[in-house]
Design an enzyme around this catalytic site. Structure first.
Site, short mmCIF file in Angstrom:
data_model
loop_
_atom_site.label_atom_id
_atom_site.label_comp_id
_atom_site.label_asym_id
_atom_site.label_seq_id
_atom_site.Cartn_x
_atom_site.Cartn_y
_atom_site.Cartn_z
N ARG A 162 0.84 -1.21 0.00
CA ARG A 162 0.00 0.00 0.00
C ARG A 162 0.87 1.26 0.00
O ARG A 162 0.56 2.24 0.68
CB ARG A 162 -0.93 0.03 1.23
CG ARG A 162 -2.00 -1.02 1.21
CD ARG A 162 -2.98 -0.80 0.05
NE ARG A 162 -4.17 -1.59 0.24
CZ ARG A 162 -4.27 -2.89 -0.07
NH1 ARG A 162 -3.24 -3.52 -0.60
NH2 ARG A 162 -5.39 -3.53 0.13
N SER A 232 -10.73 -0.41 3.43
CA SER A 232 -9.89 -0.68 4.61
C SER A 232 -9.39 0.64 5.16
O SER A 232 -8.80 1.43 4.42
CB SER A 232 -8.68 -1.52 4.22
OG SER A 232 -9.07 -2.79 3.79
N GLU A 328 -4.55 3.65 6.43
CA GLU A 328 -4.25 3.42 5.03
C GLU A 328 -4.85 4.56 4.21
O GLU A 328 -4.34 4.93 3.17
CB GLU A 328 -4.86 2.07 4.65
CG GLU A 328 -4.43 1.51 3.35
CD GLU A 328 -5.62 1.26 2.45
OE1 GLU A 328 -5.98 2.18 1.69
OE2 GLU A 328 -6.20 0.16 2.52
N1 EPU Z 1 -10.77 -10.67 10.11
C1 EPU Z 1 -11.26 -10.51 11.38
N2 EPU Z 1 -12.39 -9.76 11.55
C2 EPU Z 1 -13.05 -9.19 10.53
C3 EPU Z 1 -12.57 -9.37 9.22
C4 EPU Z 1 -11.41 -10.10 9.03
O1 EPU Z 1 -10.69 -11.00 12.33
O2 EPU Z 1 -14.04 -8.47 10.80
C5 EPU Z 1 -9.51 -11.42 9.94
C6 EPU Z 1 -9.71 -12.85 9.56
O3 EPU Z 1 -8.74 -13.63 10.21
C7 EPU Z 1 -9.44 -12.84 8.06
C8 EPU Z 1 -8.34 -11.79 7.97
O4 EPU Z 1 -8.74 -10.83 8.93
O5 EPU Z 1 -9.05 -14.08 7.61
C9 EPU Z 1 -8.18 -11.15 6.62
O6 EPU Z 1 -9.42 -10.55 6.21
P1 EPU Z 1 -9.69 -10.21 4.67
O7 EPU Z 1 -9.41 -11.39 3.85
O8 EPU Z 1 -11.02 -9.57 4.55
O9 EPU Z 1 -8.54 -9.18 4.32
P2 EPU Z 1 -8.05 -7.86 5.06
O10 EPU Z 1 -6.66 -8.09 5.53
O11 EPU Z 1 -9.03 -7.39 6.07
C10 EPU Z 1 -7.01 -6.93 2.84
C11 EPU Z 1 -6.99 -5.61 2.14
C12 EPU Z 1 -8.29 -5.37 1.41
C13 EPU Z 1 -8.48 -6.49 0.41
C14 EPU Z 1 -8.51 -7.83 1.18
C15 EPU Z 1 -8.63 -9.01 0.27
C16 EPU Z 1 -5.51 -4.14 3.45
C17 EPU Z 1 -5.43 -2.99 4.39
N3 EPU Z 1 -6.75 -4.53 3.11
O12 EPU Z 1 -8.02 -6.82 3.83
O13 EPU Z 1 -8.19 -4.16 0.71
O14 EPU Z 1 -9.68 -6.33 -0.32
O15 EPU Z 1 -7.27 -7.96 1.92
O16 EPU Z 1 -7.41 -9.30 -0.33
O17 EPU Z 1 -4.48 -4.65 3.01
C18 EPU Z 1 -8.66 -1.80 0.84
O18 EPU Z 1 -7.44 -1.63 0.79
O19 EPU Z 1 -9.47 -0.83 0.91
C19 EPU Z 1 -9.16 -3.16 0.83
C20 EPU Z 1 -10.45 -3.43 0.97
#
Ligand code: EPU
Length: 332
Positions: A162, A232, A328
């Site tokens: 990012r 995010s 972010e």
């Molecule tokens: N999780 C929780 N609680 C929640 C949601 C998620 O504990 O409410 C945990 C779970 O363990 C889950 C892990 O977080 O397995 C990862 O969640 P997710 O796959 O939704 O990914 P993220 O890390 O929350 C990142 C990006 C997103 C992108 C997704 C999918 C960042 C800051 N965010 O989110 O990007 O869509 O991966 O690859 O890197 C954005 O940048 O605006 C964005 C949406």
């Protein structure tokens, strides 16, 4: 080019906070952009994409530039690859759909990410194991201080998680981005959630992958037209080995991904959940009930309320788990 004064920016940021720009313009070419920079050499300047990754906490006493440079054109094509130059103001998901429809592979995992093409290198957008840096070969820009034209190769963009030279320095206005995509596609498993969604399809096509991603995102992420948000809100924290060990003592089930060079990524959403902040609301601001990494606006037009809530979440996760969450989104 029309130059406007005291323009309300509420409709130009997806959090829908109010702020006014003293000067505002929408250049339609790199030439017009350069011209406007020469017209206002001493003004503070802010570059707006489609406003999906920032919000305002106060008026902007300077020049806001919203590039309106459009167009998708093929620069070169071989049996395996196609190279395309895309204007900064093109809608990102529109471009993804265009590529998927033409059988060009490489950005289908980035389906439905809101924003403009010009913003894609700034924060090196990423999802489901793909990042913009994987497919960008060149970025064209105008320098904010001089109005001169410039171009960076992929390496010169200094991409990180990012992050990029554009985000770190704020010195450039992106006018177009060059992407290299593949003309054939074989699905490779990169992200467990996505593979689960594609279960039962032996070799998914580009369109099937795009549709699966659209389904996942629509389930998890709030619609900004109903609940204003900027995706995010925080980055997933990257920890050194000592920090990771400390966290695991406090939260043994925290997800940890080894990202190499002695660094480990954990999940900001997980930390926010464990701090008791999933779906938590303070006044008109809170975290989304289905995804705690997203801060949503329930009805304020004052960015400071979002800022206060951000600080509260940062304070709690820092106090409870010793991890400082970094935003972010950009805050002005
Ligand atoms: N999780 C929780 N609680 C929640 C949601 C998620 O504990 O409410 C945990 C779970 O363990 C889950 C892990 O977080 O397995 C990862 O969640 P997710 O796959 O939704 O990914 P993220 O890390 O929350 C990142 C990006 C997103 C992108 C997704 C999918 C960042 C800051 N965010 O989110 O990007 O869509 O991966 O690859 O890197 C954005 O940048 O605006 C964005 C949406």
């Amino acid at each position: 080019m029309i130059i406007r004064y005291n323009v309300q920016l509420q409709s130009y940021n997806s959090f829908r906070t109010k702020a006014s720009a003293r000067i505002f313009c929408e250049p339609r070419s790199a030439g017009e952009l350069s011209e406007i920079i020469h017209t206002f050499p001493d003004e503070r300047k802010l570059i707006l994409g489609n406003g999906f990754n920032l919000f305002f906490t106060e008026d902007f006493d300077g020049l806001v530039i919203k590039p309106a440079i459009r167009g998708i054109r093929i620069l070169s094509e071989s049996d395996r690859f196609v190279e395309m130059e895309v204007g900064a103001a093109e809608d990102w998901d529109h471009f993804v759909a265009h590529c998927v429809d033409n059988g060009y592979a490489g950005i289908e995992n980035l389906s439905l990410i809101p924003g403009s093409v010009g913003a894609s290198p700034v924060q090196n957008i990423g999802a489901y194991g793909t990042e913009a840096m994987d497919v960008i070969t060149k970025v064209k820009m105008v320098e904010l201080q001089t109005g001169n034209y410039a171009a960076f190769s992929n390496e010169e963009c200094g991409f990180g998680y990012r992050d990029s030279i554009f985000k770190r320095t704020g010195l450039y206005v992106i006018t177009s981005v060059v992407f290299r995509l593949e003309k054939s596609f074989h699905y490779k498993e990169k992200y467990i959630d996505l593979s689960r969604e594609l279960e039962g399809i032996p070799s998914p096509t580009l369109t099937q992958v795009r549709d699966a991603i659209i389904r996942i995102r629509t389930r998890k992420l709030p619609d900004y037209t109903l609940l204003p948000n900027a995706g995010s809100f925080f980055k997933n924290p990257v920890l050194r080995v000592e920090e990771k060990d400390q966290l695991q003592q406090k939260l043994p089930d925290a997800p940890i991904y080894n990202v190499g060079e002695g660094q480990f990524k954990t999940s900001a959403a997980f930390l926010i959940d464990k701090a008791g902040y999933k779906g938590k609301r303070r006044g008109m601001v809170g975290t989304y009930e289905h995804h705690s990494l997203i801060i949503v606006n329930y009805g304020t037009d004052n960015g400071r309320e979002i800022l206060d809530f951000m600080r509260e979440v940062q304070h709690e996760t820092q106090q409870q788990f010793g991890v400082m969450l970094e935003p972010e989104v950009r805050i002005y």
